[in-house]
Design a protein around this motif. Structure first.
Motif, PDB file in Angstrom:
ATOM      1  N   TYR A   6       0.837  -1.203   0.000  1.00 35.24           N
ATOM      2  CA  TYR A   6       0.000   0.000   0.000  1.00 35.24           C
ATOM      3  C   TYR A   6       0.871   1.252   0.000  1.00 35.24           C
ATOM      4  CZ  TYR A   6      -3.465  -3.379   1.736  1.00 35.24           C
ATOM      5  OH  TYR A   6      -4.269  -4.469   1.904  1.00 35.24           O
ATOM      6  N   ALA A   7       1.891   1.247   0.859  1.00 36.42           N
ATOM      7  CA  ALA A   7       2.776   2.418   0.956  1.00 36.42           C
ATOM      8  C   ALA A   7       3.471   2.690  -0.376  1.00 36.42           C
ATOM      9  CB  ALA A   7       3.806   2.201   2.064  1.00 36.42           C
ATOM     10  N   GLY A   8       3.977   1.640  -1.007  1.00 37.17           N
ATOM     11  CA  GLY A   8       4.665   1.811  -2.281  1.00 37.17           C
ATOM     12  C   GLY A   8       3.757   2.367  -3.363  1.00 37.17           C
ATOM     13  N   GLN A   9       2.518   1.864  -3.404  1.00 33.17           N
ATOM     14  CA  GLN A   9       1.565   2.331  -4.401  1.00 33.17           C
ATOM     15  C   GLN A   9       1.226   3.809  -4.190  1.00 33.17           C
ATOM     16  OE1 GLN A   9      -0.182   0.199  -7.010  1.00 33.17           O
ATOM     17  NE2 GLN A   9       1.844  -0.637  -6.576  1.00 33.17           N
ATOM     18  N   LEU A  10       1.046   4.218  -2.953  1.00 31.35           N
ATOM     19  CA  LEU A  10       0.715   5.615  -2.659  1.00 31.35           C
ATOM     20  C   LEU A  10       1.905   6.534  -2.934  1.00 31.35           C
ATOM     21  CD1 LEU A  10      -1.367   5.064   0.594  1.00 31.35           C
ATOM     22  CD2 LEU A  10      -2.218   6.156  -1.493  1.00 31.35           C
ATOM     23  N   LEU A  46      -6.812  -0.842  -3.357  1.00 27.47           N
ATOM     24  CA  LEU A  46      -6.934   0.107  -2.253  1.00 27.47           C
ATOM     25  C   LEU A  46      -6.646   1.544  -2.669  1.00 27.47           C
ATOM     26  CD1 LEU A  46      -6.040  -0.208   1.401  1.00 27.47           C
ATOM     27  CD2 LEU A  46      -4.774   1.506   0.129  1.00 27.47           C
ATOM     28  N   VAL A  47      -5.588   1.757  -3.435  1.00 19.43           N
ATOM     29  CA  VAL A  47      -5.217   3.121  -3.820  1.00 19.43           C
ATOM     30  C   VAL A  47      -6.293   3.744  -4.707  1.00 19.43           C
ATOM     31  CG1 VAL A  47      -3.535   4.515  -5.073  1.00 19.43           C
ATOM     32  CG2 VAL A  47      -2.755   2.706  -3.539  1.00 19.43           C
ATOM     33  N   VAL A  79     -13.849   0.967   3.770  1.00 18.81           N
ATOM     34  CA  VAL A  79     -13.673  -0.342   4.403  1.00 18.81           C
ATOM     35  C   VAL A  79     -13.443  -1.376   3.302  1.00 18.81           C
ATOM     36  CG1 VAL A  79     -14.739  -2.124   5.837  1.00 18.81           C
ATOM     37  CG2 VAL A  79     -15.160   0.292   6.347  1.00 18.81           C
ATOM     38  N   ILE A  80     -12.328  -2.091   3.389  1.00 17.88           N
ATOM     39  CA  ILE A  80     -11.987  -3.120   2.405  1.00 17.88           C
ATOM     40  C   ILE A  80     -11.687  -4.412   3.147  1.00 17.88           C
ATOM     41  CG2 ILE A  80     -10.462  -3.776   0.502  1.00 17.88           C
ATOM     42  CD1 ILE A  80      -9.752  -0.834   0.187  1.00 17.88           C
TER      43      ILE A  80
END
Length: 288
Positions: free
Chosen positions: A20-24, A104-105, A95-96
């Motif tokens: 998630y962090a990398g994608q954001l 998610l992104v 909410v996922i």
């Protein structure tokens, strides 16, 4: 925009948070610690036990208290296992559950744009395919993690994971090898294979031992491999032989025992006795 991530639970959750962090960050978002002001709060939850679920609720409330105006994103096992009313009570913006995590992104951007609450929780019976979430670079340039498996069919009596993550599914071996090559190209010298039930890796053609052999054959001699937590019943003779023969396989196995009482193991629905566990450990040590 700034975002923070709170991660609870297992190494798989930690891996997914890294994704998630990398994608954001690729989109220009900046990651900050959970106690700093931010625009997006992500809580990656766990529900393997009641204690884990309670900690997940606490961290959600903490995140909302620290950044009341931020977009609150709750993802993972806790919300997958929770009822619709319980999810609504969290008052999260997004909410996922255990499916569509790799979106998610995109869902965050939609929630920011539309200013509407989004709930993406599907029935676990719908989880048929492995959702690839490749992480191509880790902060530690030495060790990298590679998620190859998800879900569980064991149904231990104390654990909610089969209901929260669904049934077993694995990443195709060709994709695993390609991600491993990318990690090697980035300079990582140790790759840890991880999953909810790593020892049950099976893409229909390769099991874990065959996958490990292919990884060793298709990556540089300077790269070593390690397996994350694995069940005693899944440490196959082929895997032991590979560890014995190939020095690039780390002589390390993290094997949970759960209990030294056979009656407790039976009630837990664990598929071995303590005598079988000890005998297998003795055999592994005789080989390695």
């Amino acid at each position: 925009m700034k975002f923070s991530i709170i991660t609870l639970g297992c190494k798989v959750n930690a891996y997914e948070s890294q994704y998630y962090a990398g994608q954001l960050e690729e989109l220009g978002y900046e990651q900050v610690s959970p106690d700093q002001a931010c625009d997006i709060c992500i809580i990656n939850t766990c529900t393997v036990t009641n204690t884990a679920a309670s900690k997940s609720r606490q961290k959600i409330h903490y995140a909302k208290r620290m950044n009341p105006n931020a977009l609150c994103v709750v993802v993972g096992c806790f919300v997958q296992f929770a009822s619709e009313d319980e999810r609504k009570a969290l008052d999260a913006d997004l909410v996922i559950g255990a499916k569509q995590k790799n979106e998610l992104v995109n869902l965050i951007q939609k929630a920011l744009k539309d200013h509407e609450k989004i709930d993406v929780v599907n029935e676990v019976t719908q989880f048929k395919d492995f959702e690839a979430m490749p992480v191509h670079c880790f902060e530690s340039m030495h060790r990298a993690f590679l998620k190859v498996q998800d879900g569980c069919n064991q149904f231990c009596s104390y654990c909610a994971i089969p209901f929260a993550r669904g049934r077993e599914r694995s990443l195709n071996h060709e994709q695993v090898i390609q991600i491993a090559k990318d990690l090697c190209d980035k300079g990582h010298t140790e790759i840890v294979l991880t999953g909810i039930h790593t020892g049950r890796y099976d893409d229909g053609e390769y099991d874990l031992a065959k996958l490990m052999k292919a990884l060793l054959e298709n990556t540089p001699d300077s790269v070593y491999y390690r397996i994350s937590s694995i069940e005693i019943t899944e440490v196959s003779d082929a895997l032991i032989a590979l560890m014995k023969e190939n020095p690039r396989m780390c002589h390390h196995l993290h094997i949970p025992v759960q209990s030294a009482c056979n009656e407790t193991l039976r009630r837990m629905n664990r598929p071995y006795t303590i005598e079988e566990f000890k005998e297998k450990i003795k055999y592994i040590r005789s080989c390695i």
